[in-house]
Write an enzyme that holds these catalytic residues in place. Structure first.
Site, short mmCIF file in Angstrom:
data_model
loop_
_atom_site.label_atom_id
_atom_site.label_comp_id
_atom_site.label_asym_id
_atom_site.label_seq_id
_atom_site.Cartn_x
_atom_site.Cartn_y
_atom_site.Cartn_z
CG ASP A 1 -24.93 21.86 -10.58
OD1 ASP A 1 -25.80 21.07 -9.99
OD2 ASP A 1 -25.78 22.68 -11.42
CD GLU B 1 -26.09 14.63 -13.68
OE1 GLU B 1 -26.59 15.12 -15.06
OE2 GLU B 1 -26.56 14.75 -12.61
O1 FUB Z 1 -27.63 21.36 -12.87
C1 FUB Z 1 -28.34 20.81 -14.02
C2 FUB Z 1 -27.80 19.61 -14.20
O2 FUB Z 1 -28.44 18.77 -12.77
C3 FUB Z 1 -26.18 19.03 -14.20
O3 FUB Z 1 -25.25 19.40 -15.09
C4 FUB Z 1 -25.92 18.35 -13.70
O4 FUB Z 1 -24.97 17.79 -12.92
C5 FUB Z 1 -27.53 17.97 -12.34
O5 FUB Z 1 -26.56 18.68 -10.86
#
Ligand code: FUB
Length: 320
Positions: free
Chosen positions: A13, A219
Site C-alpha cells: 500500500d 478500495e
Molecule cells: O493492507 C491492508 C489493506 O489491503 C489495505 O488497506 C487495502 O487497500 C489492501 O491493500
C-alpha cells in the site's frame, strides 16, 4: 522495467510524495500473524509503520527510517494498521492511517511529525465522524482533501449518509456501486471541515458505475493532477484491477478512462502515482517474492506513461 523497492521486508500500500526534493514512501508493514485468510481481511494484522525514502526511485539507494509509529502508542488502538498517507502543511507532516478501534470498527487517525521521516505522534482520538479505511490526502491550492473508503473488510458498506446502518448489504448487479468518500480537511489538518460526500464515478457512457461493472470501486483511493486535470484512481478489489477516472475539480464527478494496471500476483492491488524529476511513477505491491502469500506483499515501482491525450498507458501487472 520494474524494481522491487525494498526486498529486505514485506511492505504494501505505498503512498508516495516528494518532500524537499526527496521521494518519501509510506507503506503498510506486512507480517505473518498466522491468521487464516478470509473476506474480512483478518490476515492483515499490521502493527507498525516504517518510512522509506530515496532520491531516485528506479536506481537509488532506499533508506529505511525505521519504525515511526506503533499500534501500542495509539491511545484508541484496537488492531490492524492498514493503509496510510502523509500530507505536509506549514512545515508539519500529518500521517493519516486506518485502524480498528477496540470494538473492531475502522476509523481514520492522524499522527503529527516535524519531519517527513517522522517519528509521528498520534492524536488521542480518531478524526470525528471518520470511518472505513485507505485515506489519501490531496492538496489543491490552499485546501487539502481526504479521500477514503474500502468495501468488504474495509466496512464502507456499513454506512449510508455517514451513519452506520443496520443490516448493511452490498449493491448487486445493475445497482449503483458503493462510492468512495471525499471531505475537505480543517485548517489544522486534524478533522473533517465538512461531512464526507460521495465521489461520483461515471462509466464511459456518463452513467454511474454499477456493482457488476468490473471497474467498480473497492478500495485504495489515490488522487493526482496532470495537465490541469484531476485523476482519481482506485483498486477494484475482487476484479484485481487498478483503474482511473478524470474530473475537473477535487469533488468530481469523475469519468472512467481505463485500466492503469492488470492483476498482479496476490489478491490485493494498491498503488500511488507520483512525479519526480520530470518522470511519472506507479508504486504498488505484489506477492511474487512470497510465492503468492497474499498477506506478505512486496513494494514495486515502474515508470508510468501518458499518451498525447493524457491517457495512462496500461501496465502489465505480471511482467517484471
Ligand atoms: O493492507 C491492508 C489493506 O489491503 C489495505 O488497506 C487495502 O487497500 C489492501 O491493500
Amino acid at each position: 522495467m520494474k524494481r522491487y523497492l525494498f526486498p529486505a521486508d514485506y511492505m504494501a500500500d505505498p503512498a508516495t510524495h516528494v518532500f524537499n526534493g526527496r521521494v518519501y514512501i509510506y507503506p503498510s508493514h506486512d507480517r505473518d500473524a498466522h491468521v487464516g485468510e478470509n473476506d474480512n481481511g483478518d490476515h492483515f494484522q499490521m502493527k507498525d509503520y516504517h518510512v522509506l525514502s530515496t532520491d531516485d526511485l528506479m536506481n537509488g539507494e532506499i533508506t529505511d527510517h525505521g519504525k515511526v509509529l506503533d499500534v501500542d502508542d495509539i491511545p484508541w488502538a484496537g488492531a490492524q494498521l492498514w493503509d496510510s498517507d502523509v500530507a505536509e502543511k506549514d512545515g508539519k507532516y500529518y500521517l493519516y492511517f486506518s485502524m480498528k478501534d477496540r470494538t473492531g470498527v475502522f476509523h481514520i487517525g492522524v499522527a503529527v511529525a516535524d519531519r517527513p521521516e517522522g517519528p509521528f505522534i498520534p492524536q488521542p482520538d480518531p478524526i470525528r465522524g471518520s470511518y472505513s479505511i485507505d485515506p489519501c490526502v490531496f492538496k489543491d491550492g490552499e485546501d487539502y482533501y481526504i479521500y477514503f473508503g474500502g468495501i468488504w473488510g474495509g466496512q464502507l458498506q456499513w454506512y449510508k449518509d455517514n451513519l452506520m446502518v443496520e443490516n448493511p448489504a452490498l449493491p448487486k448487479g445493475t445497482e449503483v456501486a458503493i462510492r468512495p468518500k471525499v471531505a475537505r480537511l480543517s485548517k489544522d489538518m486534524l478533522q473533517f471541515a465538512e461531512p464526507p460526500r460521495d465521489l461520483v464515478l461515471l462509466d464511459e457512457n456518463d452513467e454511474p458505475i454499477v456493482a457488476e461493472d468490473p471497474h467498480h470501486f473497492f478500495e485504495a483511493s489515490w488522487m493526482h493532477k496532470y495537465n490541469g486535470k484531476y485523476y482519481f484512481s482506485w483498486s477494484t478489489g475482487d476484479t484485481h484491477l487498478l483503474c482511473y477516472a478524470i474530473g475537473d475539480n477535487p469533488y468530481g464527478p469523475f469519468k472512467f478512462q481505463g485500466v492503469i494496471m492488470t492483476p498482479v500476483v496476490g489478491w490485493t492491488t494498491h498503488h500511488s502515482i507520483v512525479e519526480h524529476n520530470g518522470k511519472w511513477y506507479l508504486l504498488h505491491h505484489d506477492c511474487k517474492p512470497s510465492n503468492g502469500v497474499t498477506w506478505l506483499r512486496s513494494l514495486k515501482v515502474c515508470e508510468l506513461e501518458y499518451d498525447a491525450d493524457g491517457r495512462i498507458k496500461t501496465i502489465d501487472g505480471i511482467a517484471d
